[in-house]
Design a protein around this motif. Structure first.
Motif, PDB file in Angstrom:
ATOM      1  N   ALA A 301       1.001  -8.478  -0.099  1.00 52.48           N
ATOM      2  CA  ALA A 301       0.665  -8.780   1.359  1.00 52.48           C
ATOM      3  C   ALA A 301       1.394  -7.469   1.995  1.00 52.48           C
ATOM      4  O   ALA A 301       0.899  -7.252   3.105  1.00 52.48           O
ATOM      5  N   HIS A 302       2.143  -6.652   1.328  1.00 53.86           N
ATOM      6  CA  HIS A 302       2.716  -5.274   1.996  1.00 53.86           C
ATOM      7  C   HIS A 302       1.466  -4.383   2.259  1.00 53.86           C
ATOM      8  O   HIS A 302       1.531  -3.679   3.283  1.00 53.86           O
ATOM      9  N   LEU A 303       0.673  -4.225   1.092  1.00 55.22           N
ATOM     10  CA  LEU A 303      -0.302  -3.342   1.123  1.00 55.22           C
ATOM     11  C   LEU A 303      -1.469  -3.691   2.317  1.00 55.22           C
ATOM     12  O   LEU A 303      -2.146  -2.933   2.539  1.00 55.22           O
ATOM     13  N   ARG A 304      -1.457  -4.937   2.690  1.00 57.97           N
ATOM     14  CA  ARG A 304      -2.469  -5.175   3.555  1.00 57.97           C
ATOM     15  C   ARG A 304      -3.784  -5.095   3.222  1.00 57.97           C
ATOM     16  O   ARG A 304      -4.647  -4.860   4.170  1.00 57.97           O
ATOM     17  N   PHE A 305      -4.046  -5.479   1.940  1.00 60.07           N
ATOM     18  CA  PHE A 305      -5.482  -5.105   1.447  1.00 60.07           C
ATOM     19  C   PHE A 305      -6.171  -6.507   1.748  1.00 60.07           C
ATOM     20  O   PHE A 305      -5.692  -7.543   1.654  1.00 60.07           O
ATOM     21  N   PRO A 306      -7.413  -6.506   2.124  1.00 61.33           N
ATOM     22  CA  PRO A 306      -8.231  -7.655   2.518  1.00 61.33           C
ATOM     23  C   PRO A 306      -8.145  -8.737   1.651  1.00 61.33           C
ATOM     24  O   PRO A 306      -8.480  -8.456   0.388  1.00 61.33           O
ATOM     25  N   ARG A 307      -7.412  -9.933   2.157  1.00 65.40           N
ATOM     26  CA  ARG A 307      -7.563 -11.128   0.981  1.00 65.40           C
ATOM     27  C   ARG A 307      -6.865 -10.970  -0.209  1.00 65.40           C
ATOM     28  O   ARG A 307      -7.136 -11.231  -1.074  1.00 65.40           O
ATOM     29  N   ALA A 308      -5.788 -10.114  -0.145  1.00 64.93           N
ATOM     30  CA  ALA A 308      -4.938  -9.661  -1.332  1.00 64.93           C
ATOM     31  C   ALA A 308      -4.371 -11.014  -2.065  1.00 64.93           C
ATOM     32  O   ALA A 308      -4.527 -10.888  -3.121  1.00 64.93           O
TER      33      ALA A 308
END
Length: 399
Positions: A301-308
């Motif tokens: 969630a911290h990385l804010r990668f799409p649909r992590a």
């Protein structure tokens, strides 16, 4: 859910001894449960209306109770497979709905409070272990399943009034398009995290399925059941504990530490033997398996990668399905080799977590999706991110 999903572990040795269940069939039943869990989680992901329905929650609670009672009514492996498949699906649906309700009603509360709430998973594990510990001397495998169903009925009555969060639509971005990842470096960090979490799914579930049976190979059966109670007791405060540590250390550092501790705990019964090793193993395993999920999904969630969260949970769930299948060929020689395999896989997950530490962006990357996706994509427990802030909808932990 802790009872419905995990009571199989302490009952498994009784089914081996009294119901003629083979080691391979026992692994197949475990796999069926994990497949069902993935199915239930995907249903909650792709049909959001299910997550906001009290009727679905209550139906799932009753169906989970029925799946436990049904295990005592037959000795057909095929029927057992279907019942454990259903138990996995209903457990996942209950959890996804509980996640939604918890985030909705505790959103403005301190971050540690949801962590303690999800200690209910550990409480369910501890209660199921205690139940089997008592019944193994005065009952049979059938009475253990009946008793677990009765316990689930009591817990269902307590959970009956839980109010799910109504389903909501995600707001589109200003351009009408999904936000995108910020670049190759973000992909590299997420790839390391994905590999670590998927390997953890394989490694942890082997121990989570066969730990009691492995301990029972060389020690009295009461030690194995007692160890499972300790797993649950250690899991109760683990989420809040790791969230608290997150105020002082980064998630990659804590993830590496948790995986290392877990690998040691899993290997102990196979390498050292004895009562002390079994009990220490139980505490280390219980204190880390929820914490690892908290940290890994918080990092995603911290990385804010799409649909992590969706991607990480899918990898973890597939790992759970693969774990018993990978370990099954080793079971003809007993369970200790399976535990060593489990510890080795968790160590590989720790290595991937070590790579994640290199250059990890402790400040959240910009220009990427908020929290990695919809919180309903997580078929597990939503927990605090460890930052000391209220829990993010994108942070969850598998149970």
């Amino acid at each position: 859910m802790g009872v419905g999903r995990f009571v199989y572990t302490p009952i498994l040795p009784l089914m081996h001894a009294q119901a003629g269940l083979s080691a391979g069939a026992g692994a197949d039943l475990a796999t069926a449960n994990y497949v069902g869990y993935l199915i239930g989680a995907l249903a909650g992901t792709f049909v959001p209306r299910l997550v906001g329905s009290s009727i679905v929650l209550r139906s799932s609670l009753l169906a989970l109770v029925a799946s436990l009672a049904g295990m005592a009514l037959t000795q057909s492996t095929a029927v057992w497979l279907l019942l454990r498949l259903g138990a996995g699906a209903f457990s996942a649906m209950i959890f996804v709905i509980a996640v939604s309700a918890l985030l909705s009603h505790l959103r403005e509360h301190p971050a540690h409070l949801p962590g303690w709430a999800f200690g209910g998973v550990g409480a369910g594990i501890a209660l199921s272990g205690l139940l089997v510990l008592v019944l193994r001397t005065v009952g049979t495998w059938r009475s253990a399943w009946w008793a677990s169903a009765v316990l689930a009925v009591l817990l269902t009555s307590a959970a009956w009034g839980l109010r799910p969060e109504p389903a909501v639509r995600r707001a589109p971005t200003a351009s009408g398009a999904e936000p995108r990842s910020s670049g190759a470096r973000n992909h590299r960090w997420f790839s390391a995290l994905f590999a670590s979490y998927t390997l953890e799914g394989i490694g942890y579930i082997i121990a989570g399925t066969f730990l009691v049976a492995a301990i029972n190979q060389t020690l009295p059966g009461s030690i194995g059941s007692g160890a499972w109670v300790l797993v649950g007791l250690a899991a109760i405060p683990s989420s809040a504990f790791w969230a608290g540590l997150g105020r002082r250390w980064s998630r990659p550092d804590l993830l590496l530490a948790a995986l290392g501790v877990q690998a040691v705990g899993i290997a102990l019964p196979a390498l050292a033997g004895g009562v002390a090793a079994a009990l220490i193993s139980a505490v280390l395993f219980g204190a880390t398996f929820i914490g690892v999920s908290t940290l890994a999904l918080g990092a995603g969630a911290h990385l804010r990668f799409p649909r992590a969260v969706a991607l990480l949970t899918a990898g973890y769930s597939v790992g759970q399905i693969l774990g018993p299948l990978v370990a099954s060929p080793l079971l003809r020689h007993g369970y200790h080799q399976a535990l060593l395999l489990s510890a080795g896989v968790v160590l590989a997950a720790a290595l991937a977590a070590f790579l994640l530490r290199i250059g990890f962006p402790h400040a959240a990357p910009e220009g990427t999706e908020r929290a990695g996706g919809d919180h309903r994509t997580a078929p597990g427990v939503v927990l605090p991110t460890g930052s000391g802030s209220p829990p993010s909808p994108g942070c969850s932990a598998e149970a």
